[in-house]
Design a protein around this motif. Structure first.
Motif, PDB file in Angstrom:
ATOM      1  N   ARG A   1      -4.300 -19.216  24.005  1.00 56.04           N
ATOM      2  CA  ARG A   1      -2.921 -19.218  23.503  1.00 56.04           C
ATOM      3  C   ARG A   1      -2.100 -20.287  24.213  1.00 56.04           C
ATOM      4  NH1 ARG A   1      -0.296 -13.603  24.573  1.00 56.04           N
ATOM      5  NH2 ARG A   1       1.489 -14.657  23.638  1.00 56.04           N
ATOM      6  N   LEU A   2      -1.003 -20.677  23.553  1.00 55.30           N
ATOM      7  CA  LEU A   2      -0.012 -21.555  24.149  1.00 55.30           C
ATOM      8  C   LEU A   2       1.102 -20.681  24.716  1.00 55.30           C
ATOM      9  CD1 LEU A   2       0.150 -24.363  21.451  1.00 55.30           C
ATOM     10  CD2 LEU A   2      -0.643 -24.632  23.804  1.00 55.30           C
ATOM     11  N   PRO A  22      -3.835  -5.170  30.905  1.00 56.23           N
ATOM     12  CA  PRO A  22      -4.875  -6.153  30.562  1.00 56.23           C
ATOM     13  C   PRO A  22      -4.468  -6.953  29.329  1.00 56.23           C
ATOM     14  CG  PRO A  22      -5.833  -3.985  30.983  1.00 56.23           C
ATOM     15  CD  PRO A  22      -4.345  -3.794  30.936  1.00 56.23           C
ATOM     16  N   PRO A  23      -4.868  -8.222  29.234  1.00 53.66           N
ATOM     17  CA  PRO A  23      -4.536  -9.015  28.056  1.00 53.66           C
ATOM     18  C   PRO A  23      -5.125  -8.406  26.790  1.00 53.66           C
ATOM     19  CG  PRO A  23      -6.158 -10.134  29.436  1.00 53.66           C
ATOM     20  CD  PRO A  23      -5.676  -8.958  30.211  1.00 53.66           C
ATOM     21  N   ARG A  24      -4.475  -8.660  25.674  1.00 56.25           N
ATOM     22  CA  ARG A  24      -4.889  -8.050  24.423  1.00 56.25           C
ATOM     23  C   ARG A  24      -6.339  -8.359  24.056  1.00 56.25           C
ATOM     24  NH1 ARG A  24      -0.633  -9.522  20.046  1.00 56.25           N
ATOM     25  NH2 ARG A  24      -2.216  -8.536  18.746  1.00 56.25           N
ATOM     26  N   SER A  60      -6.013 -16.070  15.809  1.00 54.67           N
ATOM     27  CA  SER A  60      -5.844 -16.447  14.407  1.00 54.67           C
ATOM     28  C   SER A  60      -4.734 -15.646  13.752  1.00 54.67           C
ATOM     29  CB  SER A  60      -7.162 -16.247  13.655  1.00 54.67           C
ATOM     30  OG  SER A  60      -7.006 -16.519  12.279  1.00 54.67           O
ATOM     31  N   THR A  61      -4.762 -14.322  13.912  1.00 56.32           N
ATOM     32  CA  THR A  61      -3.759 -13.481  13.252  1.00 56.32           C
ATOM     33  C   THR A  61      -2.378 -13.653  13.869  1.00 56.32           C
ATOM     34  OG1 THR A  61      -4.362 -11.622  14.688  1.00 56.32           O
ATOM     35  CG2 THR A  61      -5.469 -11.769  12.558  1.00 56.32           C
ATOM     36  N   GLU A  62      -2.313 -13.917  15.175  1.00 51.05           N
ATOM     37  CA  GLU A  62      -1.030 -14.054  15.859  1.00 51.05           C
ATOM     38  C   GLU A  62      -0.577 -15.508  15.998  1.00 51.05           C
ATOM     39  OE1 GLU A  62       0.796 -11.473  16.762  1.00 51.05           O
ATOM     40  OE2 GLU A  62      -0.704 -10.034  16.067  1.00 51.05           O
ATOM     41  N   ALA A 101     -12.941 -11.132  20.051  1.00 50.16           N
ATOM     42  CA  ALA A 101     -11.562 -10.658  20.139  1.00 50.16           C
ATOM     43  C   ALA A 101     -10.580 -11.820  20.217  1.00 50.16           C
ATOM     44  CB  ALA A 101     -11.415  -9.750  21.357  1.00 50.16           C
ATOM     45  N   VAL A 102     -10.908 -12.842  21.016  1.00 43.55           N
ATOM     46  CA  VAL A 102     -10.042 -14.020  21.126  1.00 43.55           C
ATOM     47  C   VAL A 102      -9.892 -14.694  19.776  1.00 43.55           C
ATOM     48  CG1 VAL A 102      -9.931 -16.358  22.058  1.00 43.55           C
ATOM     49  CG2 VAL A 102     -10.436 -14.450  23.580  1.00 43.55           C
TER      50      VAL A 102
END
Length: 339
Positions: A162-163, A102-104, A294-296, A288-289
């Motif tokens: 995300r890109l 599953p996606p983070r 933001s952090t990544e 969560a998104v």
């Protein structure tokens, strides 16, 4: 005096960010609406909660006194809502990648709301996921929102996640497999398979068409789409054509993934759900998104990259414009030239 939880949530968010623009983005509301709610709360309390200047926002003594109690009330409110809402059933989320973890954001959402059931599903693409939403079989999906027709986007909310750099999925014996990275110019001699034969992923075919038009590539003839990693491996062996994918794809027998470069083509992945959907699992997923991207730095453009203009519009909305009322696209013209 009755204080609406929304007003307290707005107040706490502004107090934590000390910036009206960032607070509005975090809550997915227009900055004008957020400012209006702060003024309404101040009028109800008869107190000024923030001092504002062109450079900074600060809590007043009255605002500082309110902050602790407001946080406690909101925590109790959210706990009660989660307990009651969980009886409505789980939040059904389409992850669009069969056989993958599953996606983070989904993993983090489950950590944020451990008592709320969030179930992952696989519908094969955003186009099929949206169709399932219309029928009430799905709540949330991930995918390339800009590739959906305007008539399909109507009534849906999109939140940039995300890109994703694009890549090729090729058989191990394919000539392009010998390259560590594949320049877009090297694709001139090979038809690019953008899954044009798959009605479940029309948003992905749209991306392939835009890429081909921009860089003078040829698209492969549509084929019947495979289902599952094993069938994809057989599909590649049968047709021997590079398949457009993202760099994070993998686990296909007999195939390798090769990043595309010169420039790096990108796809904007979004979180998509129907307007009006209310669920504690969705709240956790949105939080969560916001945290992870933001952090990544998930929305940071890499140097010398290309993004379709339609996706650029959505990215501009996230980075420099209001999230507004969660309704469709803003009429902002993006730039599609490589940079």
């Amino acid at each position: 005096m009755d204080l609406h939880p929304r007003l307290l949530r707005v107040f706490v968010t502004v107090a934590e960010e000390l910036h009206f623009g960032r607070a509005a983005a975090r809550l997915y509301v227009a900055q004008q609406a957020l400012s209006r709610d702060v003024r309404r709360l101040e009028q109800q309390l008869g107190q000024t909660l923030f001092t504002r200047s062109t450079r900074r926002v600060e809590l007043t003594p009255a605002g500082a006194r309110l902050l602790s109690g407001a946080r406690q009330l909101l925590a109790l409110h959210d706990e009660l809502v989660a307990e009651v809402s969980s009886a409505r059933g789980p939040l059904l989320v389409d992850i669009n990648m069969q056989g993958h973890e599953p996606p983070r954001p989904l993993v983090r959402a489950r950590e944020l709301a451990p008592r709320v059931e969030i179930l992952a599903r696989f519908h094969g693409g955003l186009a099929s996921g949206v169709a399932a939403m219309r029928e009430g079989r799905l709540d949330v999906s991930f995918g390339r929102f800009a590739g959906l027709p305007a008539s399909v986007r109507k009534g849906l909310v999109q939140v940039p996640v995300r890109l994703d750099p694009l890549a090729l999925l090729v058989p191990e014996e394919h000539p392009l497999a010998a390259l560590e990275e594949v320049p877009l110019g090297a694709l001139a001699d090979y038809p690019l398979d953008a899954m044009a034969g798959n009605p479940a992923t029309t948003e992905w075919t749209d991306l392939g068409e835009r890429l081909a038009e921009e860089f003078g590539l040829t698209l492969a003839t549509p084929h019947a789409p495979p289902v599952g990693a094993h069938e994809m491996g057989l599909y590649l062996q049968r047709h021997q054509e590079p398949v457009l994918a993202t760099a994070k794809v993998g686990g296909i027998p007999g195939a390798v993934v090769r990043p595309l470069v010169d420039p790096v083509p990108l796809s904007l992945e979004n979180l998509v759900f129907p307007q009006g959907l209310r669920h504690p699992g969705l709240d956790a997923l949105l939080q969560a998104v916001t945290e992870i991207r933001s952090t990544e730095c998930w929305l940071r453009r890499p140097p010398h990259s290309w993004l379709p203009e339609a996706d650029e519009v959505l990215l501009l909305r996230q980075s420099g414009h209001s999230h507004g009322d969660r309704d469709g696209l803003l009429p902002v013209r993006g730039m599609s030239a490589p940079r």
